[in-house]
Design an enzyme around this catalytic site. Structure first.
Site, PDB file in Angstrom:
ATOM      1  N   LYS A 200      33.415  36.359  40.619  1.00 36.12           N
ATOM      2  CA  LYS A 200      32.109  36.664  41.206  1.00 36.12           C
ATOM      3  C   LYS A 200      31.008  36.012  40.371  1.00 36.12           C
ATOM      4  O   LYS A 200      30.098  35.404  40.897  1.00 36.12           O
ATOM      5  CB  LYS A 200      31.941  38.183  41.280  1.00 36.12           C
ATOM      6  CG  LYS A 200      30.642  38.602  41.909  1.00 36.12           C
ATOM      7  CD  LYS A 200      30.564  40.104  42.031  1.00 36.12           C
ATOM      8  CE  LYS A 200      29.136  40.521  42.316  1.00 36.12           C
ATOM      9  NZ  LYS A 200      28.961  41.961  42.310  1.00 36.12           N
TER      10      LYS A 200
ATOM     11  N   GLU B 276      37.850  34.431  30.286  1.00 35.06           N
ATOM     12  CA  GLU B 276      39.294  34.295  30.523  1.00 35.06           C
ATOM     13  C   GLU B 276      39.561  33.396  31.735  1.00 35.06           C
ATOM     14  O   GLU B 276      40.422  32.506  31.697  1.00 35.06           O
ATOM     15  CB  GLU B 276      39.925  35.676  30.778  1.00 35.06           C
ATOM     16  CG  GLU B 276      39.870  36.631  29.598  1.00 35.06           C
ATOM     17  CD  GLU B 276      38.578  37.442  29.523  1.00 35.06           C
ATOM     18  OE1 GLU B 276      37.523  36.971  30.001  1.00 35.06           O
ATOM     19  OE2 GLU B 276      38.620  38.552  28.959  1.00 35.06           O
TER      20      GLU B 276
ATOM     21  N   GLY C  14      32.978  43.829  42.100  1.00 36.42           N
ATOM     22  CA  GLY C  14      34.237  43.130  41.811  1.00 36.42           C
ATOM     23  C   GLY C  14      35.465  43.940  42.208  1.00 36.42           C
ATOM     24  O   GLY C  14      36.380  43.441  42.857  1.00 36.42           O
ATOM     25  N   ARG C  15      35.477  45.231  41.838  1.00 39.10           N
ATOM     26  CA  ARG C  15      36.684  46.032  42.100  1.00 39.10           C
ATOM     27  C   ARG C  15      36.796  46.489  43.548  1.00 39.10           C
ATOM     28  O   ARG C  15      37.754  47.149  43.921  1.00 39.10           O
ATOM     29  CB  ARG C  15      36.740  47.228  41.142  1.00 39.10           C
ATOM     30  CG  ARG C  15      35.493  48.067  41.111  1.00 39.10           C
ATOM     31  CD  ARG C  15      35.498  49.027  39.923  1.00 39.10           C
ATOM     32  NE  ARG C  15      34.213  49.687  39.751  1.00 39.10           N
ATOM     33  CZ  ARG C  15      33.197  49.209  39.052  1.00 39.10           C
ATOM     34  NH1 ARG C  15      33.301  48.019  38.459  1.00 39.10           N
ATOM     35  NH2 ARG C  15      32.077  49.883  38.928  1.00 39.10           N
TER      36      ARG C  15
ATOM     37  N   GLU D  89      36.983  52.103  36.053  1.00 50.37           N
ATOM     38  CA  GLU D  89      35.812  51.250  35.830  1.00 50.37           C
ATOM     39  C   GLU D  89      34.613  51.807  36.607  1.00 50.37           C
ATOM     40  O   GLU D  89      33.463  51.621  36.215  1.00 50.37           O
ATOM     41  CB  GLU D  89      36.103  49.799  36.249  1.00 50.37           C
ATOM     42  CG  GLU D  89      35.095  48.807  35.698  1.00 50.37           C
ATOM     43  CD  GLU D  89      35.509  47.360  35.854  1.00 50.37           C
ATOM     44  OE1 GLU D  89      35.876  46.708  34.859  1.00 50.37           O
ATOM     45  OE2 GLU D  89      35.466  46.858  36.999  1.00 50.37           O
TER      46      GLU D  89
ATOM     47  N   HIS E 258      62.760  58.582  35.722  1.00 50.32           N
ATOM     48  CA  HIS E 258      63.711  58.381  34.632  1.00 50.32           C
ATOM     49  C   HIS E 258      62.996  57.961  33.346  1.00 50.32           C
ATOM     50  O   HIS E 258      63.626  57.425  32.434  1.00 50.32           O
ATOM     51  CB  HIS E 258      64.761  57.350  35.052  1.00 50.32           C
ATOM     52  CG  HIS E 258      65.584  57.860  36.197  1.00 50.32           C
ATOM     53  ND1 HIS E 258      66.658  58.703  36.019  1.00 50.32           N
ATOM     54  CD2 HIS E 258      65.431  57.714  37.541  1.00 50.32           C
ATOM     55  CE1 HIS E 258      67.169  59.023  37.211  1.00 50.32           C
ATOM     56  NE2 HIS E 258      66.426  58.435  38.145  1.00 50.32           N
TER      57      HIS E 258
ATOM     58  N   LYS F 194      32.967  42.280  25.165  1.00 45.37           N
ATOM     59  CA  LYS F 194      32.867  40.864  25.564  1.00 45.37           C
ATOM     60  C   LYS F 194      31.967  40.100  24.598  1.00 45.37           C
ATOM     61  O   LYS F 194      32.301  39.013  24.134  1.00 45.37           O
ATOM     62  CB  LYS F 194      32.237  40.741  26.957  1.00 45.37           C
ATOM     63  CG  LYS F 194      33.178  40.876  28.115  1.00 45.37           C
ATOM     64  CD  LYS F 194      32.407  40.534  29.407  1.00 45.37           C
ATOM     65  CE  LYS F 194      33.161  41.024  30.633  1.00 45.37           C
ATOM     66  NZ  LYS F 194      32.393  40.890  31.866  1.00 45.37           N
TER      67      LYS F 194
HETATM   68  O1  F6P Z   1      34.738  42.761  32.828  1.00 44.81           O
HETATM   69  C1  F6P Z   1      34.895  43.543  33.947  1.00 44.81           C
HETATM   70  C2  F6P Z   1      34.640  42.749  35.191  1.00 44.81           C
HETATM   71  O2  F6P Z   1      33.292  42.451  35.294  1.00 44.81           O
HETATM   72  C3  F6P Z   1      35.134  43.464  36.436  1.00 44.81           C
HETATM   73  O3  F6P Z   1      34.242  44.375  36.909  1.00 44.81           O
HETATM   74  C4  F6P Z   1      35.408  42.326  37.350  1.00 44.81           C
HETATM   75  O4  F6P Z   1      36.232  42.704  38.407  1.00 44.81           O
HETATM   76  C5  F6P Z   1      36.051  41.362  36.405  1.00 44.81           C
HETATM   77  O5  F6P Z   1      35.359  41.528  35.181  1.00 44.81           O
HETATM   78  C6  F6P Z   1      36.015  39.918  36.826  1.00 44.81           C
HETATM   79  O6  F6P Z   1      34.714  39.460  36.998  1.00 44.81           O
HETATM   80  P1  F6P Z   1      34.419  38.093  37.715  1.00 44.81           P
HETATM   81  O7  F6P Z   1      34.928  38.175  39.113  1.00 44.81           O
HETATM   82  O8  F6P Z   1      32.943  37.912  37.656  1.00 44.81           O
HETATM   83  O9  F6P Z   1      35.142  37.011  36.956  1.00 44.81           O
END
Ligand code: F6P
Length: 548
Positions: free
Chosen positions: A206, A212, A267-268, A353, A384, A512
């Site tokens: 987003k 990452e 995002g979620r 979150e 189990h 972060k």
């Molecule tokens: O760090 C958490 C977060 O912002 C989440 O809320 C989100 O889903 C994820 O990182 C990925 O964010 P993006 O889609 O901006 O890479």
């Protein structure tokens, strides 16, 4: 006292919780033969049985009164109509608009977002058909056989959970892979068997700033360009899903290969947007649409059903009851269908979150327990592994059991064994077995009194452990859409009751920021940050070993 704890309905529930802590569900079932009928709901997609909770009709009345006092219906309408209920970021929360299949216009900041959604859905349809039918070709003219989705958190968990859940609905013309971890081991492993000429990368972010994801995307570009020796290959092998088009363009992704998402999609909760592109590529656009339709059905149920017959409202109120009033600290998600093996991970992000916060939306400290930690595993594997804890530890863990009447992949004899366990576990968790019964059973099996005295206390199960059972006919794109939307709305209602802003995630920022600084220290000689002694020594241990 904060506004919530001073409500009469809140105080009534606090008092009532004191009484209910003395009750046992076995007695409640014995006293009321209609209990299942009173405390279950049947929706087109699923049956929800919540009778195995420590509640009576009085409890539910008081919980519904709390929902009314907190104006759940009013807030629900604000969400659906696009008010800026994400207060700290001053944004609307409109994942429901992404699956609003009646296509009524909906305006946010003067823009008809329904039209934007339809346009993007049209773009997803055209693109997925081109790729799936072999009209979209790689730089060397080869058909795309593999899609690699690069994204993390909401840009990974939603689509991957659905891809896994609906595997049996794929024609396997395209194989979808997911890369989320910045540990290079994952992308190396995914790329190793792939032919760059046949791979399409989706960079899903987003913000298009997530370290990452950007690191993985850069590695993917290098991998592609080093095999094609031509940067123009990027246009044929990279698409982006983002609300930050300029960053995507700067990264090298062609304008026409960028799929929009918007500020008003968290995002979620973004699975229903172009973040679901890998699902559409895997299953075909029509099945993606069925997923949206299932969610839309649940949206309609949530928006229209009275509070007392409203599945998301009931699940939310029970969570508040179990955690805030009865003191449970965690909640297990226990799917029995193999295909739902990622559901607990998905719901972990969705709930934790969203609501794992300790100030109210007005910024005041919360002085009551909020949401539990969410964890879980496939039910049978859990049985189990950790069910011992669910049955006999001193911590009560409310659990959601999720199963289906029919298996999507029937193998003779398996499903009945699976579902026998499914039904048995909620029964055992609720009924338990007392010491008198344990002793009687041991005696009946011919055990001597010495042995009975020694073993009996270990075999006692107190029971009285709350569970919800969610039973679907079978997992389809549509029922899965409904199931996920059920939990989304549950989380929303929890946030309203607990007065938490469910749609921001400031808690991930601190780490972060520190990681960015530490990364510099790790890569530049002589750079030393201002750390506590533990962190400083760990970094120096790491650097010394690396340098040796
Ligand atoms: O760090 C958490 C977060 O912002 C989440 O809320 C989100 O889903 C994820 O990182 C990925 O964010 P993006 O889609 O901006 O890479």
């Amino acid at each position: 006292m904060t506004a919530r704890t001073s409500l009469a309905s809140w105080q009534a529930l606090s008092d009532h919780a004191g009484q209910m802590k003395q009750a046992h569900m076995n007695d409640l079932f014995n006293q009321d033969k209609q209990r299942f009928n009173k405390f279950s709901l049947q929706l087109p997609a699923l049956l929800l049985d919540y009778s195995k909770n420590l509640v009576t009709e009085h409890t539910m009345e008081k919980l519904f009164a709390l929902a009314r006092d907190c104006d759940v219906s009013g807030w629900r309408e604000k969400m659906f109509t696009g008010e800026a209920i994400n207060r700290t970021e001053n944004r609307a929360v409109l994942h429901t608009a992404l699956r609003n299949r009646n296509l009524d216009p909906l305006y946010v900041d003067g823009e008809n977002i329904s039209a934007q959604v339809e346009q993007t859905l049209g773009k997803i349809k055209t693109f997925t058909e081109k790729v799936r039918q072999g009209h979209w070709l790689g730089y060397s003219g080869k058909r795309i056989t593999d899609v690699v989705n690069i994204g993390v958190g909401g840009s990974n968990l939603g689509p991957q959970t659905v891809t896994e859940a609906l595997k049996q609905y794929s024609d396997n013309s395209i194989k979808v892979h997911y890369v989320s971890n910045v540990d290079g081991a994952q992308i190396a492993e995914v790329l190793r068997p792939l032919n760059p000429e046949k791979v399409l990368f989706i960079v899903s972010s987003k913000t298009f700033t997530t370290t990452e994801t950007m690191t993985n995307a850069t590695t993917a570009v290098k991998w592609l360009v080093s095999s094609s020796f031509d940067e123009r290959a990027i246009a044929k092998h990279f698409v982006a899903v983002t609300a930050n088009k300029s960053n995507a363009r700067e990264f090298g992704i062609a304008q026409e290969n960028i799929f929009d998402i918007w500020d008003w999609v968290g995002g979620r909760f973004s699975l229903w947007s172009a973040i679901g592109l890998p699902v559409a590529l895997d299953l075909g656009f029509d099945k993606f649409l069925e997923l949206l339709e299932g969610a839309y059905d649940m949206d309609n149920h949530f928006r229209q059903a009275p509070l007392a017959e409203n599945a998301p409202v009931i699940l939310a109120l029970l969570s508040v009851w179990n955690c805030t009033f009865l003191g449970a600290q965690s909640q297990a998600i226990l799917p029995y269908d193999q295909s739902l093996h990622m559901l607990s991970a998905y719901l972990q992000q969705a709930e934790m979150e969203s609501n794992g916060k300790s100030v109210t939306w007005n910024g005041e400290p919360v002085d009551y327990a909020t949401v539990p930690s969410i964890w879980g595993e496939l039910g049978i594997n859990g049985q189990h592994a950790f069910y011992q804890y669910l049955h006999q530890s001193n911590n009560v863990v409310p659990a959601d059991f999720i199963g289906s009447v029919e298996s999507v992949t029937p193998v003779k004899g398996h499903h009945e064994t699976l579902m026998a366990n499914f039904f048995a576990q909620t029964q055992a968790l609720m009924c338990g077995v007392d010491e008198a019964q344990v002793r009687a059973d041991l005696k009946a099996s011919g055990r001597q009194s010495d042995y009975i005295d020694k073993v009996a206390p270990h075999k006692v199960h107190k029971g009285n452990r709350p569970t919800n059972t969610i039973l679907m006919k079978r997992i389809t794109p549509k029922t899965l859409g409904s199931l996920i939307a059920l939990y989304e709305h549950k989380i929303f209602v929890q946030g309203i009751i607990l007065q938490i802003c469910s749609f921001d995630q400031w808690g991930v920022e601190l780490g972060k920021g520190l990681a960015n600084k530490i990364q510099q220290e790790l890569t530049e000689d002589g750079l030393k940050g201002d750390h506590d002694s533990s962190t400083a020594e760990l970094i120096s241990f790491y650097k010394n070993i690396k340098a040796a």
